[in-house]
Structures are given as C-alpha cells and as structure tokens.
Design an enzyme around this catalytic site. Structure first.
Site, short mmCIF file in Angstrom:
data_model
loop_
_atom_site.label_atom_id
_atom_site.label_comp_id
_atom_site.label_asym_id
_atom_site.label_seq_id
_atom_site.Cartn_x
_atom_site.Cartn_y
_atom_site.Cartn_z
N CYS A 2 5.99 -9.05 2.01
CA CYS A 2 7.29 -9.48 1.49
C CYS A 2 7.89 -10.57 2.38
O CYS A 2 7.66 -10.58 3.58
CB CYS A 2 8.27 -8.32 1.48
SG CYS A 2 7.69 -6.91 0.54
N ARG A 27 2.54 -15.89 2.20
CA ARG A 27 2.45 -14.55 2.79
C ARG A 27 1.82 -13.55 1.82
O ARG A 27 1.41 -12.47 2.24
CB ARG A 27 3.85 -14.06 3.18
CG ARG A 27 4.50 -14.90 4.26
CD ARG A 27 5.99 -14.67 4.31
NE ARG A 27 6.34 -13.36 4.84
CZ ARG A 27 6.62 -13.11 6.11
NH1 ARG A 27 6.62 -14.08 6.97
NH2 ARG A 27 6.96 -11.92 6.51
N TRP A 74 5.61 -7.85 -2.02
CA TRP A 74 4.22 -7.41 -2.01
C TRP A 74 4.30 -5.90 -2.14
O TRP A 74 4.78 -5.20 -1.25
CB TRP A 74 3.56 -7.83 -0.71
CG TRP A 74 2.11 -7.53 -0.62
CD1 TRP A 74 1.09 -8.27 -1.15
CD2 TRP A 74 1.49 -6.44 0.05
NE1 TRP A 74 -0.12 -7.70 -0.85
CE2 TRP A 74 0.09 -6.56 -0.12
CE3 TRP A 74 1.96 -5.34 0.77
CZ2 TRP A 74 -0.82 -5.65 0.40
CZ3 TRP A 74 1.06 -4.44 1.28
CH2 TRP A 74 -0.33 -4.59 1.10
N ASN A 98 12.25 -6.44 3.62
CA ASN A 98 10.83 -6.52 3.97
C ASN A 98 10.56 -5.37 4.94
O ASN A 98 11.25 -5.25 5.94
CB ASN A 98 10.55 -7.87 4.63
CG ASN A 98 9.18 -7.93 5.27
OD1 ASN A 98 8.29 -7.15 4.93
ND2 ASN A 98 9.00 -8.84 6.21
N GLY A 99 9.57 -4.53 4.62
CA GLY A 99 9.26 -3.39 5.49
C GLY A 99 9.17 -2.11 4.67
O GLY A 99 9.04 -2.16 3.45
N GLU A 479 -17.50 -11.47 9.54
CA GLU A 479 -16.46 -12.39 9.07
C GLU A 479 -16.89 -13.07 7.76
O GLU A 479 -16.08 -13.27 6.85
CB GLU A 479 -16.15 -13.43 10.17
CG GLU A 479 -15.26 -14.60 9.79
CD GLU A 479 -13.84 -14.20 9.39
OE1 GLU A 479 -13.50 -13.02 9.43
OE2 GLU A 479 -13.09 -15.12 8.99
N LYS A 483 -14.78 -12.84 4.34
CA LYS A 483 -14.27 -14.04 3.67
C LYS A 483 -14.69 -14.05 2.20
O LYS A 483 -13.89 -14.33 1.32
CB LYS A 483 -14.82 -15.30 4.32
CG LYS A 483 -14.18 -16.16 5.30
CD LYS A 483 -12.76 -16.33 5.55
CE LYS A 483 -11.89 -15.11 5.73
NZ LYS A 483 -11.24 -15.02 7.02
N GLU A 486 -12.77 -11.34 0.21
CA GLU A 486 -11.35 -11.64 0.06
C GLU A 486 -11.05 -12.63 -1.04
O GLU A 486 -10.12 -12.43 -1.81
CB GLU A 486 -10.82 -12.29 1.35
CG GLU A 486 -10.52 -11.35 2.46
CD GLU A 486 -9.88 -12.09 3.62
OE1 GLU A 486 -10.52 -13.00 4.17
OE2 GLU A 486 -8.75 -11.76 3.97
N HIS A 502 -31.59 0.75 9.20
CA HIS A 502 -31.01 2.08 9.30
C HIS A 502 -30.12 2.39 8.10
O HIS A 502 -29.30 3.31 8.16
CB HIS A 502 -30.21 2.22 10.60
CG HIS A 502 -31.05 2.01 11.82
ND1 HIS A 502 -31.99 2.93 12.23
CD2 HIS A 502 -31.16 0.95 12.67
CE1 HIS A 502 -32.61 2.46 13.32
NE2 HIS A 502 -32.12 1.26 13.59
N LYS A 602 -0.54 -12.34 3.81
CA LYS A 602 -0.91 -13.14 4.99
C LYS A 602 -0.55 -12.40 6.27
O LYS A 602 -1.31 -12.40 7.22
CB LYS A 602 -0.17 -14.48 4.92
CG LYS A 602 -0.49 -15.41 6.07
CD LYS A 602 -1.85 -16.04 5.90
CE LYS A 602 -2.29 -16.84 7.08
NZ LYS A 602 -3.76 -16.93 7.16
C1 F6R Z 1 -8.66 -12.31 6.78
C2 F6R Z 1 -7.34 -12.19 7.31
C3 F6R Z 1 -6.89 -10.85 7.80
C4 F6R Z 1 -6.11 -11.02 9.12
C5 F6R Z 1 -5.51 -9.67 9.53
C6 F6R Z 1 -4.80 -9.75 10.86
O1 F6R Z 1 -8.93 -13.58 6.31
O2 F6R Z 1 -6.62 -13.13 7.37
O3 F6R Z 1 -7.95 -9.96 7.95
O4 F6R Z 1 -6.98 -11.49 10.09
O5 F6R Z 1 -4.59 -9.25 8.56
O6 F6R Z 1 -3.75 -10.66 10.82
P1 F6R Z 1 -3.16 -11.29 12.13
O7 F6R Z 1 -4.23 -12.11 12.75
O8 F6R Z 1 -1.99 -12.10 11.67
O9 F6R Z 1 -2.76 -10.14 13.01
#
Ligand code: F6R
Length: 607
Positions: A2, A27, A74, A98-99, A479, A483, A486, A502, A602
């Site tokens: 949010c 976000r 969100w 927000n929260g 990673e 990616k 996501e 395994h 985000k």
């Molecule tokens: C993946 C991604 C998330 C963030 C995670 C931590 O592309 O962006 O997995 O890495 O939510 O966020 P931060 O780095 O802001 O603590």
C-alpha cells in the site's frame, strides 16, 4: 505494498493526489482511491484495479477541494474491491492506511457494541470508526487521533482528514514508513519522498511512533509520548520524469540496461582512487575481530546474501550464516556476544528484515545494512550503512538493486579481508581491478540483447524451467528462477547443480528446459557432469558460459549464451544479467504486466 499520499494547500487536491499515487504505483497495488473535502464534506472516489479506473471515475464525478488523501491498496485483509479500497470513512473522518492493525478484531467488536456499522472486510476500517467514536465522545480531532493511536496495535502509516476542517491533515507512523514535506503554503505526506517529488523536495521521514499535524505550509511533529519534537528536513534529488522510460518498453528493461552505470556508481562509493583501495564507510575497528557474521534478508536480497557468503568466507575468512528474515526473526538464535549482523534490503523497509534487525540489535549485535534507500528505517537504525547506488528502482522485480548489492558486498569482503589481514596486497589489487572491469563487461553482455529474444519466445511456451549452478553460481540459479516466476508466471526451480540428483532430476523429461549457469573455472567440470546427466534424460540444455565452457559441451547444448571470460570473483555479478534478460523477454513474449506483476509488491511492509 500500500502507498499513501496526502496534501493540504490552496489549489485543487484531486489531480495532485492522483499524480502522487501514480508515483506509488511501482510499489504494487490492486485498487486505489482518494478523498477530498469539498464544502467541508468528505467526498470519496475508489476503484478496483489500476489507477486508470480511478481516473475514469473521477472524470465522471470530479472531486473538488484543496485538501485530500489518496491510497493504493495491496490486499491483505479482504479481496481487492471498491468496498475494501481506501479511504475508509465515516461522515466526520476519512483515513488511508498502510500496514496491518493486529487488534482490529477486538476493536471492531467494541465499536460494533457501541453501534458502529462496518461495511468492508478490512482491518483498516476500525481506524476511522474509532476516531469517529472518540469525536462523538467530545474529543477534538487532534486529541481523538492521539488517543486512537494509543489503542492501535500493529503497523501503520496513516493519513487522516476531518469533515469541517479544511486546513487539517494528520499523519502518523508506526512500523510503516511515512514522510512529510512542505512547500510555500502547502504541506504534504506520503509513503516515500518519490511520491512527493512533484510538489516538494523538502522532506522529513518521520521517526518510529511519530505523528504529525499538517496545515498549509506548516508542519508540527509529535513523538510517541505526544511531545512536540523537531525533525530534520532534507532536500531530495529525485528525478521528476518517471513517465519517461528513456525509449525502453518497460522500467525493468531500462533498469537492466542501467547496470553498467550504477555498478560504476556503486564501486565509486567504496573505491578511494587516491589510495587505490576499497574502504568501508566508517573505519570500524570491531570488524577486525569479527569471528562470525549473520546475514539476513528476504527474496532477491537474500540471494545477494547467499552469494556474499562465498566471498566473505572465501576471501575474508569469516564464518558466515545467511538466513531468510521471516525465519531468522523467530529462530531466537544464540548470537555471539558483541557479534555483527548484516541486513540487505533494496527498500530498507521490508517488515521481516526490519524485525530481524531489531531482534539482532536487542541482542547487542553491531548492525551493518546494505540498502538502496538511504533515508529508510533500516538505514536509520544501523551502525554502519553501506548504500547501493542503484537509484530508484521502479520495476517490481529487482534487477539493478541486486547487482549493486552484490558489488557492495564484494567491496565489503575485500575491505574486511584487508582489515583482518586475510588477504595479500597483491591479491587485493587483483580483486579490485577485477571489480573495476565490471561495468565494461556488463555493457558487452547487454549488447547481446538480441540473442535472448529468440530463446525467450521458446521459453514462454513451457510449463516448468530448472535453473542449476554450483558455487557462487548457485544463488544466481535461485535468482534466475525467482525472476522468471515473478514476471512470466512460469513455474521455475533453482537448485545447486550437485543437488539435482537428490530430487529435482525427477522433473526432467524430454525437452524440459534446464538452464545451467556455468562459467568455466574450478567447478566447471563438476557442473559439466550434471549437464551430461540432464542431457541424458532428454533435457533441453540452455548453457550460460564462456567460449571455453561452451566449446567443451557443444554436443549437448540446445542453445548457449556466450559470456565474456571473467574472473570467478565477479562471475555471479556478470552472470546475473543474462538471467534477467531471459526472464524479461519471456515475460514480454507472454504479454504479462512486467513492471507490476500480479500479486507482488515492491516494498513488503507487512509480515
Ligand atoms: C524480487 C524482489 C523481492 C525483494 C524482497 C526484499 O525481484 O524484488 O524478492 O528482493 O521483497 O525486498 P527488499 O530488498 O526491499 O528488502
């Protein structure tokens, strides 16, 4: 997650609230709304889905007034819908939140017993109802908020306006970030400085527990004990032009291509050219004696931590544990007395990482943080802050934030190794030179852009993809899988190549794409055996390696991406770029919402 925005001034609020919300879109959200005061009455407009839906509604029924609040939601408690969208209100007060209010259930029962009705499934709705209840009992608006804040448990950033009070906007924060700002005869609040950038560059991030009374051009801040306090204001340097993607189709694509520059900027932060050496921001004696390091983070940042372990143990010879914040915070690990814990976060606001940081602090650990947002709560609560210089990252999927985290952690490892006498001068110079060569190598990889488009079209048709790597290529495999999941919504698994037999090998059938991240080097032969095993089971081998590696395995490969030859030390940083491009072009082929993938936020400011 949010986002909130609010303003009180002398010109129309509604278009500017929408402009602020647009800058919070990155976000992640699934509904949006605004409230203004026109002729002293609260007017609200809310819509499910993207901001464009809200704008359509505002066009049909414009909102007037020079004071207002706005929200991108969100969903946590209750589905994305107009009824659950913020602002929530009564006839006397409107609130954006927000929260998560953890005691919403008991507050709701209490308020219901007092005759208040609830129309949404959200935890947030208790806030305006509680304030309204206090107003009915004779409290003035400011007193009512001060009293309500004491009854709320959980995390919040709030924006609050009152019917009949056209010059009064109240903000509050506990657990979720909130910045305030002012310019001439206007005042503002927002979840981050970026949302306020079109209106003011003069901002202050509220401290934990603070609340603020904003009137046109005047801001007053109170701490959690309701004492008036003075908070420092600073000038931000955010670029106003977020509409421009510099010719790229998506922010993510732009951010991938910014990597040579931001890697250079990050290196320059730690490299002292006069001394020809890398230094940490504060010369910290205690790191010399460090006998164990705990690294904690979430998601992509956690993978940066996993990668760093290879450097910190291998180069600086410090035993290192790496944990996911949402687990670490509840493990109650017996941390070494006067030990050091390092937290990695792009946003610096991730709820679990922040809670883990606070736990470590309560255990007398020295706190080091690697953050991109230097005004963030994590940065403010750390003993040593190591900024990454990625600049604002708009794409929800992290790209340049990750590679700059890696660069920062590589610098940390070198400086730590020198402090502890774990590295010779010659080796230090060699590693530093290798780091220095990265921006140019990254540009070379990006220049091969085109070759990722074809294979991505092929990948966009599949149901599952395996990513495998050994050593420091293992976190990059994780990673890569993250990616792809996501942004393209294709199921992907990342594994240590040696672990394949395994379990995950059972997933391989004819034509299953298996992406190997395998720079030639000490572990190449071992990975080559795993490639053989996968190929023998009919896998479509996609190999990311250098000329030497590709030549050695030519027969087995369905498709190869040739990388420049690179020192093992920086290979994980450079090999991140192709896995980003693969995910990006696969998502583009599938036509997904690359910059704002479904369900993702985000900055994850809830647990
Ligand atoms: C993946 C991604 C998330 C963030 C995670 C931590 O592309 O962006 O997995 O890495 O939510 O966020 P931060 O780095 O802001 O603590």
């Amino acid at each position: 997650m949010c986002g909130i925005v609010g303003l009180v001034g002398n010109t129309a609020a509604s278009p500017r609230l929408v402009e602020g919300l647009r800058r919070l879109e990155y976000r992640g959200y699934d509904s949006a709304g605004i409230a203004t005061l026109s002729n002293s009455k609260i007017d609200i407009c809310r819509a499910e889905g993207k901001l464009i839906n809200l704008e359509e509604r505002i066009k049909e029924t414009p909102l007037s007034g020079n004071i207002g609040i706005g929200h991108t939601r969100w969903a946590t408690h209750g589905a994305p819908s107009v009824l659950n969208a913020h602002p929530h209100s009564t006839k006397s007060v409107a609130v954006v939140h927000n929260g998560i209010i953890e005691n919403f259930s008991s507050l709701r029962s209490m308020l219901k017993a007092e005759g208040h009705e609830f129309i949404s499934d959200t935890d947030s709705e208790v806030i305006p109802k509680l304030i309204h209840h206090l107003l009915e009992q004779g409290y003035k608006p400011i007193e009512a908020v001060a009293s309500a804040l004491k009854r709320l448990e959980g995390a919040f950033a709030l924006g609050i306006i009152f019917a009949g009070h056209e010059q009064l906007l109240i903000g509050a924060r506990r657990g979720s970030p909130l910045a305030i700002g002012s310019h001439e005869d206007e005042s503002f609040l927002a979840s981050d400085a970026f949302a306020m950038a079109p209106f003011t560059r003069r901002i202050s991030y509220l401290e934990e527990g603070d609340w603020a009374v904003l009137r046109p051009g005047v801001t007053e801040v109170f701490d959690s004990s309701d004492r008036a306090v003075s908070r420092t204001f600073q000038e931000t340097d955010y670029n106003l032009d977020i509409a421009g993607k510099a010719g790229y189709q998506h922010f993510m694509e732009k951010e991938i291509h910014e990597q040579p520059r931001v890697i250079r900027d990050t290196l320059n932060t730690y490299y002292n050219s006069a001394a020809g050496k890398i230094f940490l921001p504060n010369d910290n004696k205690e790191l010399e004696k460090l006998d164990q390091l705990s690294i904690v983070a979430c998601g992509t940042s956690f993978y940066a931590g996993l990668t760093a372990r290879y450097w910190i143990e291998g180069i600086a010879r410090v035993p290192t544990i790496v944990d996911i914040a949402s687990e670490f915070r509840y493990l109650e690990s017996p941390l070494k007395e006067n030990g050091t814990a390092l937290f990695i976060s792009q946003s610096g606001e991730t709820a679990d990482t922040l809670a883990a940081l606070r736990f470590a602090k309560s255990q007398q650990q020295k706190i080091v943080s690697v953050v991109n947002v230097t005004e963030s709560t994590m940065a403010r609560e750390s003993n040593i802050v190591m900024p990454t210089r990625a600049g604002i990252e708009i794409g929800v999927a992290s790209t340049k934030a990750f590679t700059t985290q890696l660069v920062t952690l590589a610098c940390f490892s070198i400086a730590l190794a020198r402090k502890r006498g774990a590295i010779s001068n010659k080796e230090e110079v060699r590693l530093t030179n290798v780091l220095e060569s990265l921006p140019e190598l990254a540009s070379k990889v990006l220049a091969q852009n085109q070759s990722f488009i074809e294979i991505s079209a092929e990948l966009s048709e599949v149901e599952t993809v395996l990513y495998l790597g050994r050593g420091s290529s293992y976190p990059i495999a994780l990673e890569g899988a993250l990616k792809l999941k996501e942004i393209s919504y294709i199921h992907a698994e990342g594994y240590a190549a040696g672990e394949m037999k395994h379990g995950p090998i059972a997933l391989i059938e004819k034509n299953t794409p298996v992406i190997f991240i395998a720079p030639s080097g000490p572990l190449f032969e071992k990975t080559a055996s795993n490639i053989q095993e996968a190929a023998a089971r009919g896998a479509r081998i996609i190999l990311i390696s250098d000329k030497k590696g590709i030549t050695a395995l030519n027969e087995l490969i369905h498709i190869a991406f040739e990388m420049p030859e690179v020192d093992e030390f920086v290979a994980p940083i450079l090999y991140t770029i192709p896995i980003q491009l693969l995910a990006y072009y696969t998502a583009v082929s599938r036509g997904t919402d690359v910059d704002q993938p479904r369900n993702l936020a985000k900055s994850v400011t809830v647990e």
